[in-house]
Design an enzyme around this catalytic site. Structure first.
Site, PDB file in Angstrom:
ATOM      1  N   LEU A  81      17.325  99.722  59.392  1.00 21.96           N
ATOM      2  CA  LEU A  81      17.950  98.813  58.433  1.00 21.96           C
ATOM      3  C   LEU A  81      17.751  97.343  58.800  1.00 21.96           C
ATOM      4  O   LEU A  81      17.764  96.976  59.969  1.00 21.96           O
ATOM      5  CB  LEU A  81      19.451  99.121  58.342  1.00 21.96           C
ATOM      6  CG  LEU A  81      19.803 100.572  57.997  1.00 21.96           C
ATOM      7  CD1 LEU A  81      21.311 100.747  57.929  1.00 21.96           C
ATOM      8  CD2 LEU A  81      19.158 101.025  56.690  1.00 21.96           C
ATOM      9  N   GLU A  90      18.161  93.021  56.906  1.00 19.40           N
ATOM     10  CA  GLU A  90      19.078  92.234  56.063  1.00 19.40           C
ATOM     11  C   GLU A  90      18.996  92.628  54.583  1.00 19.40           C
ATOM     12  O   GLU A  90      19.947  92.415  53.836  1.00 19.40           O
ATOM     13  CB  GLU A  90      18.807  90.730  56.207  1.00 19.40           C
ATOM     14  CG  GLU A  90      19.233  90.150  57.544  1.00 19.40           C
ATOM     15  CD  GLU A  90      18.125  90.208  58.580  1.00 19.40           C
ATOM     16  OE1 GLU A  90      17.237  91.099  58.515  1.00 19.40           O
ATOM     17  OE2 GLU A  90      18.137  89.351  59.487  1.00 19.40           O
ATOM     18  N   HIS A 110      18.724  95.765  53.430  1.00 18.82           N
ATOM     19  CA  HIS A 110      19.684  96.867  53.296  1.00 18.82           C
ATOM     20  C   HIS A 110      21.113  96.344  53.416  1.00 18.82           C
ATOM     21  O   HIS A 110      22.012  96.781  52.700  1.00 18.82           O
ATOM     22  CB  HIS A 110      19.468  97.903  54.399  1.00 18.82           C
ATOM     23  CG  HIS A 110      18.117  98.554  54.393  1.00 18.82           C
ATOM     24  ND1 HIS A 110      17.160  98.278  55.342  1.00 18.82           N
ATOM     25  CD2 HIS A 110      17.571  99.463  53.553  1.00 18.82           C
ATOM     26  CE1 HIS A 110      16.085  99.002  55.097  1.00 18.82           C
ATOM     27  NE2 HIS A 110      16.296  99.718  54.013  1.00 18.82           N
ATOM     28  N   LYS A 150      13.088  94.921  45.571  1.00 25.15           N
ATOM     29  CA  LYS A 150      11.751  94.892  46.176  1.00 25.15           C
ATOM     30  C   LYS A 150      10.952  96.135  45.750  1.00 25.15           C
ATOM     31  O   LYS A 150       9.768  96.060  45.469  1.00 25.15           O
ATOM     32  CB  LYS A 150      11.799  94.822  47.696  1.00 25.15           C
ATOM     33  CG  LYS A 150      10.380  94.621  48.257  1.00 25.15           C
ATOM     34  CD  LYS A 150      10.358  94.435  49.735  1.00 25.15           C
ATOM     35  CE  LYS A 150      10.442  95.723  50.476  1.00 25.15           C
ATOM     36  NZ  LYS A 150       9.208  96.543  50.399  1.00 25.15           N
ATOM     37  N   LYS A 165      11.538  91.217  53.170  1.00 24.13           N
ATOM     38  CA  LYS A 165      11.981  92.089  54.272  1.00 24.13           C
ATOM     39  C   LYS A 165      11.606  93.528  53.957  1.00 24.13           C
ATOM     40  O   LYS A 165      11.802  93.991  52.828  1.00 24.13           O
ATOM     41  CB  LYS A 165      13.499  92.003  54.428  1.00 24.13           C
ATOM     42  CG  LYS A 165      13.982  90.626  54.759  1.00 24.13           C
ATOM     43  CD  LYS A 165      14.666  90.596  56.094  1.00 24.13           C
ATOM     44  CE  LYS A 165      15.152  89.187  56.371  1.00 24.13           C
ATOM     45  NZ  LYS A 165      15.325  88.917  57.785  1.00 24.13           N
TER      46      LYS A 165
END
Ligand code: PAF
Length: 280
Positions: A33, A35, A37, A149, A184
């Site tokens: 995980l 940032e 998530h 994303k 990310k």
């Protein structure tokens, strides 16, 4: 925070919460995980009484030559992040708990899976829809949270929920980026320092395309060509796709006259990264 490895363990807790009239949010993840998530968990914690985070690297959404075996994992760090963010339960089943030996039922969503990642990863969304369906049945959430994303995944899950009359609200959350723009992703961990620099070509293309659209460009071909040229100028980058589709149906559409999704998938060395922007 509770950690559960079994379906029955989650069900027992969810039943107890439901008896108390509590609202449940689910954040499905494959772990490692970051940032991105965390932003999903944060939002889920704000909007629900209890939040379940699933941490499960789902084998059936990986193709035979993909990175299932090397997919990054760090369960301890995941639990720390979930606990800090305020999750009530982490569901981390073994593969055998999710898929019995003669498992033979799959959820296949068509049309919205035909382009973009569905084209280059033909069995991927069948695996995603099947596991998400199972997680929905196990955690019985009121709301489930997905990152923008994976924009096509979000569209596919929304379609599945609509088509199968599931009483679950699907919440899409914005892309979270590194300071320098890279979206990310757990897969960023694969990049060497040189590749990490080269990977900036994705956000550069996305920001340039988005600016063109915001400045009033209506010709999708021009936007896509500009983006392709930016990516092709990076020697470590190899384009899988650079495409513009209608946001609701994921059909190719090169006129900016309706809500569109501009999505890219690019190999940086062996690592396949994705990024996108939406225009309403
Ligand atoms: O986006 C992901 O991490 C996965 O595709 C999901 C939704 C957790 C299903 O395995």
């Amino acid at each position: 925070m509770q950690i559960e490895k079994t379906v029955e363990g989650v069900r027992a807790q969810v039943r107890a919460w439901r008896k108390e009239g509590l609202r449940i949010g689910l954040v499905p993840t494959m772990g490692y995980l970051h940032e991105g998530h965390q932003s999903l968990i944060d939002r889920a914690v704000k909007e629900n009484d209890r939040v379940v985070v699933s941490v499960f690297v789902n084998p059936i959404q990986f193709g035979p030559t993909e990175d299932l075996d090397t997919y990054p994992r760090d369960f301890e760090a995941d639990c720390i992040l979930c606990e800090k963010a305020g999750a009530a339960l982490v569901f981390a089943p073994e593969v055998s708990e999710m898929y019995v030996e003669d498992f033979s039922t799959f959820v296949d969503t068509s049309k919205v899976t035909e382009e973009l990642c569905g084209k280059s990863r033909p069995t991927h969304f069948r695996g995603v829809c099947t596991v998400v369906n199972k997680l929905f049945h196990i955690a019985a959430p009121d709301r489930a949270y997905f990152g923008q994303k994976d924009a096509q995944q979000l569209a596919v899950v929304r379609r599945m929920v609509r088509d199968l009359n599931m009483d679950i609200e699907i919440i899409g959350c914005p892309i979270i980026r590194e300071k320098d723009g890279l979206a990310k992703s757990s897969r960023n961990a694969y990049l060497s320092p040189e590749e990490r620099k080269a990977a900036l070509v994705l956000s550069k293309a996305i920001f340039t395309g988005k600016a063109m659209v915001e400045e009033g460009e209506k010709d999708g071909e021009k936007v896509l060509e500009t983006m392709q040229n930016i990516i092709q100028a990076e020697p470590l980058a190899r384009i899988d796709y650079v495409e513009m589709v209608k946001w609701d149906t994921i059909e190719p559409h090169h006129q900016i006259d309706c809500p569109i999704l501009v999505a890219i998938a690019v190999y940086i060395g062996k690592t396949r990264l994705i990024d996108n922007f939406l225009s309403h």
